[in-house]
Design an enzyme around this catalytic site. Structure first.
Site, PDB file in Angstrom:
ATOM      1  N   SER A 132       0.866  -1.184   0.000  1.00 34.79           N
ATOM      2  CA  SER A 132       0.000   0.000   0.000  1.00 34.79           C
ATOM      3  C   SER A 132       0.896   1.224   0.000  1.00 34.79           C
ATOM      4  O   SER A 132       2.074   1.141   0.388  1.00 34.79           O
ATOM      5  CB  SER A 132      -0.842  -0.015   1.280  1.00 34.79           C
ATOM      6  OG  SER A 132      -1.472   1.233   1.492  1.00 34.79           O
ATOM      7  N   TYR A 145      -2.243  -1.350  10.478  1.00 36.26           N
ATOM      8  CA  TYR A 145      -2.147  -1.441   9.014  1.00 36.26           C
ATOM      9  C   TYR A 145      -0.841  -0.825   8.525  1.00 36.26           C
ATOM     10  O   TYR A 145      -0.101  -1.431   7.744  1.00 36.26           O
ATOM     11  CB  TYR A 145      -3.351  -0.718   8.405  1.00 36.26           C
ATOM     12  CG  TYR A 145      -3.537  -0.900   6.922  1.00 36.26           C
ATOM     13  CD1 TYR A 145      -4.198  -2.012   6.415  1.00 36.26           C
ATOM     14  CD2 TYR A 145      -3.077   0.055   6.021  1.00 36.26           C
ATOM     15  CE1 TYR A 145      -4.402  -2.167   5.052  1.00 36.26           C
ATOM     16  CE2 TYR A 145      -3.270  -0.090   4.655  1.00 36.26           C
ATOM     17  CZ  TYR A 145      -3.937  -1.208   4.180  1.00 36.26           C
ATOM     18  OH  TYR A 145      -4.127  -1.358   2.817  1.00 36.26           O
TER      19      TYR A 145
HETATM   20  P1  NAD Z   1     -11.271  -6.659   0.089  1.00 40.44           P
HETATM   21  O1  NAD Z   1     -11.874  -6.516   1.444  1.00 40.44           O
HETATM   22  O2  NAD Z   1     -12.110  -6.326  -1.099  1.00 40.44           O
HETATM   23  O3  NAD Z   1     -10.684  -8.127  -0.111  1.00 40.44           O
HETATM   24  C1  NAD Z   1      -9.866  -8.727   0.850  1.00 40.44           C
HETATM   25  C2  NAD Z   1     -10.046 -10.237   0.793  1.00 40.44           C
HETATM   26  O4  NAD Z   1      -9.190 -10.821   1.803  1.00 40.44           O
HETATM   27  C3  NAD Z   1     -11.487 -10.664   1.108  1.00 40.44           C
HETATM   28  O5  NAD Z   1     -11.976 -11.514   0.093  1.00 40.44           O
HETATM   29  C4  NAD Z   1     -11.347 -11.381   2.434  1.00 40.44           C
HETATM   30  O6  NAD Z   1     -12.264 -12.457   2.613  1.00 40.44           O
HETATM   31  C5  NAD Z   1      -9.909 -11.877   2.390  1.00 40.44           C
HETATM   32  N1  NAD Z   1      -9.448 -12.192   3.739  1.00 40.44           N
HETATM   33  C6  NAD Z   1      -9.601 -11.428   4.851  1.00 40.44           C
HETATM   34  N2  NAD Z   1      -9.123 -12.081   5.925  1.00 40.44           N
HETATM   35  C7  NAD Z   1      -8.672 -13.284   5.478  1.00 40.44           C
HETATM   36  C8  NAD Z   1      -8.088 -14.414   6.124  1.00 40.44           C
HETATM   37  N3  NAD Z   1      -7.881 -14.445   7.456  1.00 40.44           N
HETATM   38  N4  NAD Z   1      -7.749 -15.475   5.364  1.00 40.44           N
HETATM   39  C9  NAD Z   1      -7.981 -15.469   4.027  1.00 40.44           C
HETATM   40  N5  NAD Z   1      -8.519 -14.428   3.367  1.00 40.44           N
HETATM   41  C10 NAD Z   1      -8.869 -13.353   4.088  1.00 40.44           C
HETATM   42  O7  NAD Z   1      -9.952  -5.768   0.133  1.00 40.44           O
HETATM   43  P2  NAD Z   1      -9.061  -5.107  -1.025  1.00 40.44           P
HETATM   44  O8  NAD Z   1      -9.285  -3.644  -0.958  1.00 40.44           O
HETATM   45  O9  NAD Z   1      -9.221  -5.827  -2.304  1.00 40.44           O
HETATM   46  O10 NAD Z   1      -7.596  -5.356  -0.409  1.00 40.44           O
HETATM   47  C11 NAD Z   1      -6.692  -6.315  -0.915  1.00 40.44           C
HETATM   48  C12 NAD Z   1      -5.271  -5.912  -0.509  1.00 40.44           C
HETATM   49  O11 NAD Z   1      -4.951  -4.652  -1.098  1.00 40.44           O
HETATM   50  C13 NAD Z   1      -5.081  -5.755   0.997  1.00 40.44           C
HETATM   51  O12 NAD Z   1      -3.831  -6.267   1.392  1.00 40.44           O
HETATM   52  C14 NAD Z   1      -5.120  -4.252   1.172  1.00 40.44           C
HETATM   53  O13 NAD Z   1      -4.414  -3.836   2.312  1.00 40.44           O
HETATM   54  C15 NAD Z   1      -4.440  -3.799  -0.105  1.00 40.44           C
HETATM   55  N6  NAD Z   1      -4.722  -2.420  -0.474  1.00 40.44           N
HETATM   56  C16 NAD Z   1      -5.999  -1.987  -0.639  1.00 40.44           C
HETATM   57  C17 NAD Z   1      -6.213  -0.666  -0.982  1.00 40.44           C
HETATM   58  C18 NAD Z   1      -7.588  -0.114  -1.176  1.00 40.44           C
HETATM   59  O14 NAD Z   1      -7.716   1.100  -1.229  1.00 40.44           O
HETATM   60  N7  NAD Z   1      -8.607  -0.942  -1.304  1.00 40.44           N
HETATM   61  C19 NAD Z   1      -5.134   0.209  -1.156  1.00 40.44           C
HETATM   62  C20 NAD Z   1      -3.841  -0.269  -0.989  1.00 40.44           C
HETATM   63  C21 NAD Z   1      -3.645  -1.598  -0.653  1.00 40.44           C
END
Ligand code: NAD
Length: 250
Positions: A132, A145
Site C-alpha cells: 500500500s 495497518y
Molecule cells: P477486500 O476486502 O475487497 O478483499 C480482501 C479479501 O481478503 C477478502 O476476500 C477477504 O475475505 C480476504 N481475507 C480477509 N481475511 C482473510 C483471512 N484471514 N484469510 C484469508 N482471506 C482473508 O480488500 P481489497 O481492498 O481488495 O484489499 C486487498 C489488498 O490490497 C489488501 O492487502 C489491502 O491492504 C491492499 N490495499 C488496498 C487498498 C484499497 O484502497 N482498497 C489500497 C492499498 C492496498
C-alpha cells in the site's frame, strides 16, 4: 521443471473480493493456473478456489501444498489478503492488532517460506505483495495497518536479496486508495473517528492525500501485477512499485 510450453502456476490470496479477485482473473486470462485462496472462495470465481484462514500457519501451508498438488509447480505468489481497522491508538483493540499483523505481515512471510523451494525450482519465480502507499507513509488511526505494510516492504526487500541467486524476484505493489469493499467499509469508521458525516469522508479523508482526485480501480492494480510477473517485470526486485496518484509525491 522449466520447459517450453508449460503453464505457469500462481497462488493469489484474498481472491474472493476487490483487488485479489481482479488479480486472479487477470492472471487466469494471462494463461496461468491460479489457486484463488480466501476464507470463503467464490464458487464461480477465477481459477481454482481454496478455502484457508491465512492468519494461521496451517492455512498458509495448506494453500502452498494445494497449489503444488494441483499444478505440480509454483511460479508466482501474490500475497494480497488484507483487512483494515480504523481506531485511535489509545482505543485500538489489541486482538485486532495481532490479527492484522498475522494476515498482513506474517501470511506473506509464511507463503514465501513454504513456497520458496518451488519458486526457486520454477527458474523464474515471482513473489508480489500487495502492500500500500501505507508501506511508505502513515495516516492517523491506522497503526496496525501502517506498521504491517511498512513491515511487508522490508520482507520483500529481504526476499529480493535472498532470491537473487535462485532467480526469484520480489516486489511490493503500493497503491493509493482503490475502489473495493475494504475502502467502502472505512467510510463509517472514519466518520466516527473524525466526527464528520459519512458522505464527506470520501472527498475530505480518503481522496485527500491523492494529487489526482479519483480512486484506483482493482483492474489497474491487477494490470501492474500482470506486468510484474511477466517478462516486463524482470528488472524489478526489492522495490515498492508505487501507484498512488501522487500521494507520496507530497
Ligand atoms: P477486500 O476486502 O475487497 O478483499 C480482501 C479479501 O481478503 C477478502 O476476500 C477477504 O475475505 C480476504 N481475507 C480477509 N481475511 C482473510 C483471512 N484471514 N484469510 C484469508 N482471506 C482473508 O480488500 P481489497 O481492498 O481488495 O484489499 C486487498 C489488498 O490490497 C489488501 O492487502 C489491502 O491492504 C491492499 N490495499 C488496498 C487498498 C484499497 O484502497 N482498497 C489500497 C492499498 C492496498
Amino acid at each position: 521443471m522449466e520447459g517450453a510450453g508449460h503453464r505457469r502456476a500462481a497462488v493469489v490470496t484474498g481472491a474472493a473480493s476487490g483487488i485479489g479477485r481482479a488479480i486472479a482473473e487477470r492472471l487466469a486470462d494471462d494463461g496461468l493456473d491460479v489457486l484463488a485462496v480466501d476464507l470463503d472462495p467464490v464458487p464461480d470465481g477465477p481459477g481454482v478456489g481454496y478455502a484457508a484462514d491465512l492468519t494461521t500457519r496451517e492455512g498458509n501451508r495448506g494453500a502452498i501444498d494445494e497449489a503444488l498438488e494441483r499444478f505440480a509447480r509454483l511460479d508466482v505468489i501474490v500475497a494480497n489478503a488484507g483487512v483494515q481497522h480504523v481506531a485511535p491508538i489509545s482505543e485500538f483493540p489489541e486482538d485486532h492488532w495481532e490479527a492484522m499483523i498475522a494476515l498482513l505481515l506474517t501470511s506473506p512471510f509464511l507463503l514465501a517460506r513454504y513456497g520458496w523451494e518451488a519458486l526457486g525450482a520454477a527458474g523464474d519465480g515471482r513473489f508480489v505483495a500487495i502492500a500500500s502507499a501505507h508501506a511508505l507513509a502513515a495516516s492517523p488511526f491506522k497503526s496496525a495497518y501502517v506498521a504491517a505494510k511498512h513491515g511487508v516492504l522490508g520482507l520483500v526487500k529481504t526476499l529480493a536479496l535472498e532470491g537473487a541467486e535462485r532467480g526469484i524476484l520480489a516486489t511490493a505493489v503500493c497503491p493509493g486508495f482503490v475502489r473495493t469493499p475494504l475502502v467502502e467499509a472505512q467510510l463509517a469508521d472514519q466518520a466516527k473517528a473524525r466526527g464528520i458525516p459519512e458522505e464527506r469522508v470520501l472527498e475530505d479523508v480518503i481522496l485527500e492525500p491523492h494529487a489526482v482526485k479519483r480512486l484506483l480501480e482493482p483492474e489497474e492494480v491487477a494490470g501492474t501485477v500482470s506486468f510484474l510477473v511477466g517478462p516486463g517485470g524482470r528488472g524489478f526486485t526489492g522495490v515498492p512499485v508505487t501507484m498512488d496518484l501522487g500521494w507520496t509525491a507530497h
